[in-house]
Design a protein around this motif. Structure first.
Motif, mmCIF file in Angstrom:
data_model
loop_
_atom_site.group_PDB
_atom_site.id
_atom_site.type_symbol
_atom_site.label_atom_id
_atom_site.label_comp_id
_atom_site.label_asym_id
_atom_site.label_seq_id
_atom_site.Cartn_x
_atom_site.Cartn_y
_atom_site.Cartn_z
ATOM 1 N N ILE A 7 38.627 75.901 -23.866
ATOM 2 C CA ILE A 7 37.879 74.934 -24.671
ATOM 3 C C ILE A 7 36.607 75.630 -25.131
ATOM 4 N N ASN A 9 33.090 75.612 -27.587
ATOM 5 C CA ASN A 9 32.115 74.683 -28.157
ATOM 6 C C ASN A 9 31.099 75.350 -29.077
ATOM 7 N N GLU A 10 30.945 76.657 -28.987
ATOM 8 C CA GLU A 10 29.890 77.360 -29.715
ATOM 9 C C GLU A 10 30.342 77.850 -31.090
ATOM 10 N N SER A 18 31.809 82.204 -28.057
ATOM 11 C CA SER A 18 33.163 82.117 -28.626
ATOM 12 C C SER A 18 33.816 83.495 -28.643
ATOM 13 N N MET A 43 36.015 72.750 -30.307
ATOM 14 C CA MET A 43 35.224 71.529 -30.408
ATOM 15 C C MET A 43 33.826 71.875 -30.925
ATOM 16 N N SER A 44 33.098 70.852 -31.296
ATOM 17 C CA SER A 44 31.706 71.028 -31.680
ATOM 18 C C SER A 44 31.606 72.095 -32.775
ATOM 19 N N ASP A 45 30.624 72.975 -32.681
ATOM 20 C CA ASP A 45 30.433 73.984 -33.724
ATOM 21 C C ASP A 45 31.500 75.067 -33.734
ATOM 22 N N SER A 46 32.305 75.154 -32.683
ATOM 23 C CA SER A 46 33.344 76.194 -32.661
ATOM 24 C C SER A 46 34.465 75.912 -33.653
ATOM 25 N N CYS A 79 39.180 69.988 -33.052
ATOM 26 C CA CYS A 79 38.845 68.582 -32.850
ATOM 27 C C CYS A 79 38.626 67.893 -34.204
ATOM 28 N N CYS A 82 35.157 66.460 -34.726
ATOM 29 C CA CYS A 82 34.184 67.522 -34.986
ATOM 30 C C CYS A 82 34.313 68.070 -36.404
ATOM 31 N N SER A 117 36.181 76.859 -19.991
ATOM 32 C CA SER A 117 35.320 76.279 -21.017
ATOM 33 C C SER A 117 34.178 77.227 -21.359
#
Length: 118
Positions: A7, A9-10, A18, A43-46, A79, A82, A117
């Motif tokens: 997972i 997020n960056e 990432s 997710m998020s900015d990734s 996502c 996102c 993560s």
């Protein structure tokens, strides 16, 4: 066979989180002593990691790393919440990457032997 869920997020650039996650994922696929099935949920900015036509000025290229993982059989989902929030849902993505949902992430998590993560 081990099922490993990553997972992320960056954002693809600016921090190396990432990049390091994808380095580990590629390396896991190259290990000869154990077969792995990798799933990568952005997710998020990734989510911007899966955009096509990335042209970083120097250093690593996240698009190429995801292309390698996809060619090795990894599954990659972004996502939807996102991508919607960032206006990216209708932008072209890497071939093989697809928009996913929290339900997809939940199912992947339940089926995973390990969850990593970044």
């Amino acid at each position: 066979m081990q099922n490993i869920l990553f997972i992320l997020n960056e954002a693809p650039y600016g921090s190396e989180r990432s990049f390091n996650a994808l380095r580990l994922a590629i390396n896991l696929n190259e290990q000869e002593h154990e077969a792995t099935q990798l799933q990568i949920f952005l997710m998020s900015d990734s989510v911007s990691c899966a955009l096509v036509r990335q042209k970083p000025s120097e250093g690593y290229n996240i698009q190429q790393m995801l292309d390698i993982l996809l060619a090795q059989g990894a599954q990659v989902k972004l996502c939807k919440t996102c991508t919607d929030a960032r206006g990216m849902t209708d932008l072209p993505l890497l071939e093989g990457a697809e928009i996913g949902t929290l339900d997809d992430l939940s199912l992947w998590t339940l089926k995973a032997d390990k969850v990593v993560s970044f």
